[in-house]
Design a protein around this motif. Structure first.
Motif, short mmCIF file in Angstrom:
data_model
loop_
_atom_site.label_atom_id
_atom_site.label_comp_id
_atom_site.label_asym_id
_atom_site.label_seq_id
_atom_site.Cartn_x
_atom_site.Cartn_y
_atom_site.Cartn_z
N ARG A 279 -3.12 50.70 -8.29
CA ARG A 279 -3.75 49.26 -8.32
C ARG A 279 -5.21 49.63 -8.29
N PRO A 283 -4.58 41.36 -7.79
CA PRO A 283 -3.29 40.94 -8.50
C PRO A 283 -3.80 40.06 -9.31
N GLY A 284 -3.15 39.64 -10.43
CA GLY A 284 -3.11 38.83 -11.74
C GLY A 284 -4.20 39.18 -12.74
N THR A 286 -5.33 40.98 -15.81
CA THR A 286 -4.55 41.80 -16.89
C THR A 286 -5.60 42.26 -18.10
N ASP A 317 -1.55 43.03 -14.33
CA ASP A 317 -1.43 42.70 -12.98
C ASP A 317 -1.98 43.50 -11.99
N GLY A 318 -3.15 44.01 -12.36
CA GLY A 318 -4.24 44.89 -11.33
C GLY A 318 -3.65 46.47 -11.38
#
Length: 473
Positions: A279, A283-284, A286, A317-318
Motif C-alpha cells: 500500500r 484506499p480508493g 487508483t 485501490d491504494g
C-alpha cells in the motif's frame, strides 16, 4: 520537406541493406532498432496587437540503437544514407562488444488507429491562422476594458516515424499535434494580473480555430486574470487542500508519476522502489497511465520502440501494482514492456516515460469535499513547479486558488505554493470527487533533457495537511 508520405526505404535507403546494417549492429545484443523520423513544425505568436513570431522547422534523420544488458549504444544522423548508417553501426557496436546476448522477440503488431494521419499544418492556410490570432486579440480587448495585453499562439506539427527491427518488422506511424494558447493581462488601479488558457491534442487545425473554440479559451483566460485581480495574499501553514479536477493532475504527474517509471525503480532511486504489492496510497486511489485514449496529447498508436500503447494500472485501490516500462528496463526487471518507451526525436534513445497519467474518480461530490474543510485552500490551477524525482518532493505554484473557511469557498488568493512529497500526499488523500476530468491538452514533460507531449487528469481530490507557502499569516 515533401508532402508525400515518409517512405525512407523507397527513397533514401535500400531496405535490405539497412536491415543488414542493423543485424551487424545488434549481433550479440539483446535488442535494437533503426528509428527513422521526419518532422514538420509550425508556430505563430501574436502579441500586443501584432504578429511577433512565425516559424517553420523541418527535419529528418535516424537513430540506430544496440542494447546489451544495462548498456546502450546509440548513434544518430540527420543524413539518411548508407554511409551514415555504416558509421552508426560502428558506434553502436562499441556498447555491445563481443556480445553474447539473444535478441528479444519484437513487439506485437497493432492495427489500432488513435488519431488522424492528416498533416495539421496544412489544415488551414497561413493567412487564416494570422486572422484567427488577430481576432482573438480583438475579442479579448472587447470583452473587458481592463485588458491591456493579449498573447495568442498557434502551434502545429506532424511527426512521421518508421521503425525497423532486426526481425524485419517494420512499423509506421504519423503523429499530428496542435495547440492553441491564449494569455491575457488585465490592469486596474495600477495592479496587473494574468490568466492563461488553451488546449489541443492529436487533432487537425480546424477545431482549434473554430470561433466557438477560441472564444471559449479567451473567456477562460480573462476569467482567471480577473479572479487574480481581486485575490488577497495566500495564507501560510499546514492545512487541508482540495485540488480541482483536470489540469491539477500535473502535480500527480510530477510528484508521483516519475517515481513509477521503470528505470528509477530498477536502479532503486525512486521513493517507490521495492514496494510492489504494498500500500502506497489511501484506499480508493487508483492511478493509470493510458496511451490509448483517442486524439489525446500523450497518446501513441505504438511507442518509440514499436510496442503498442497500453492502459496500464499503476496504483489500484491504494496498492502499487505496476511500473511504466520500456523494453530494456522491462527485460532487466523480468516483466513485460508497457508501451512507455519514448524519445524526443531520432537524436535521442528511448526511456520509460508517461503518456496520459490520471487518477480515477470517486463517489463524492466536489462540494462535499470542500464542505468538510474548516480552514484550507481550494487549488484549481497550477503553473510552474519543482520536483525531485528520486524522492517526490515538490513545490508547485497555484495560478488560481481560493481560501476555504468553514466549508465555504471564499475569496481568491495569490502567491500560494503547495509543498510536500508525493509518497506522503498519496497517503493523506481523504476524498475523491466524482468529476474526473482530463486536462485540455497542453502538457509537455521533461526528463534527462528530453521533452515529450503528455496528458494528465484527476477528479477533485481532498488532501489532508499539505504545507501551503504564502505571504499572509
Amino acid at each position: 520537406m515533401s508532402d508525400t508520405p515518409f517512405r525512407p526505404f523507397d527513397t533514401l535507403l535500400d531496405r535490405e541493406a539497412a536491415l543488414a546494417s542493423l543485424h551487424a549492429a545488434t549481433r550479440g545484443a539483446d535488442d535494437g532498432e533503426i528509428f527513422l523520423e521526419r518532422r514538420r513544425a509550425e508556430a505563430l505568436s501574436f502579441d500586443d496587437g501584432r504578429l511577433r513570431t512565425a516559424s517553420y522547422d523541418a527535419s529528418e534523420g535516424f537513430g540506430l540503437r544496440a542494447v546489451r544488458g544495462e548498456v546502450t549504444g546509440y548513434a544518430h544522423s540527420s543524413e539518411v544514407n548508407e554511409a551514415a548508417l555504416a558509421r552508426a553501426v560502428e558506434t553502436a557496436r562499441l556498447a555491445v562488444g563481443a556480445g553474447g546476448g539473444t535478441l528479444a522477440a519484437g513487439p506485437a503488431a497493432t492495427n489500432t488507429r488513435l488519431y488522424t494521419d492528416a498533416d495539421p499544418i496544412a489544415g488551414a492556410g497561413f493567412p487564416v491562422k494570422i486572422d484567427t490570432l488577430r481576432d482573438i486579440d480583438a475579442f479579448a480587448r472587447d470583452l473587458d476594458p481592463r485588458v491591456v495585453q493579449v498573447t495568442a499562439s498557434l502551434a502545429a506539427s506532424c511527426q512521421e516515424v518508421v521503425i525497423l527491427r532486426p526481425d524485419g518488422q517494420e512499423l509506421r506511424d504519423t503523429r499530428p499535434m496542435t495547440r492553441l494558447t491564449v494569455s491575457v493581462i488585465v490592469e486596474q488601479d495600477g495592479r496587473r494580473e494574468q490568466g492563461s488558457a488553451g488546449g489541443g491534442g492529436r487533432l487537425g487545425m480546424g477545431g482549434l480555430i473554430a470561433p466557438a473554440e477560441w472564444q471559449a479559451k479567451t473567456r477562460e483566460a480573462l476569467r482567471i486574470a480577473l479572479v487574480n485581480l481581486r485575490a488577497a495574499d495566500a495564507p501560510a501553514g499546514v492545512m487541508d487542500v482540495v485540488l480541482g479536477p483536470g489540469w491539477p493532475g500535473i502535480l500527480l504527474h510530477e510528484a508521483i508519476g516519475h517515481g513509477l517509471e521503470g528505470d528509477f525503480n530498477r536502479k532503486g532511486s525512486s521513493a517507490f522502489a521495492g514496494l510492489m504489492g504494498q500500500r502506497i496510497a489511501a484506499p480508493g486511489v487508483t492511478v493509470l497511465d493510458d496511451g490509448t485514449i483517442p486524439d489525446r496529447r500523450g497518446s501513441l498508436t505504438f511507442d518509440d520502440e514499436g510496442t503498442p500503447s497500453g492502459r496500464n494500472v499503476l496504483i489500484e485501490d491504494g496498492i502499487l501494482v505496476g511500473y511504466m516500462q520500456d523494453r530494456q528496463n522491462a527485460r532487466l526487471m523480468g516483466v513485460a514492456p508497457t508501451g512507455n518507451g519514448r524519445r524526443e526525436s531520432y537524436a535521442h534513445a528511448p526511456m520509460p516515460r508517461m503518456t496520459n497519467t490520471y487518477m480515477l474518480g470517486g463517489d463524492a461530490s466536489p462540494g462535499d469535499l470542500v464542505s468538510g474543510m474548516k480552514d484550507g485552500i481550494y487549488a484549481v490551477g497550477f503553473g510552474g513547479g519543482q520536483v525531485d524525482i528520486t524522492n517526490g518532493k515538490f513545490v508547485f505554484s497555484c495560478t488560481e486558488a481560493y481560501r476555504v473557511r468553514n466549508g465555504k469557498i471564499g475569496a481568491p488568493v495569490k502567491g500560494a505554493t503547495l509543498i510536500g512529497d508525493g509518497a506522503t500526499a498519496l497517503q493523506k488523500i481523504r476524498g475523491l470527487g466524482n468529476d474526473m476530468t482530463l486536462d485540455p491538452g497542453m502538457g509537455t514533460c521533461g526528463k534527462q533533457g528530453q521533452w515529450v507531449p503528455v496528458g494528465v487528469g484527476q477528479p477533485s481530490v481532498l488532501i489532508g495537511g499539505l504545507t501551503v507557502g504564502g505571504s499572509a499569516a
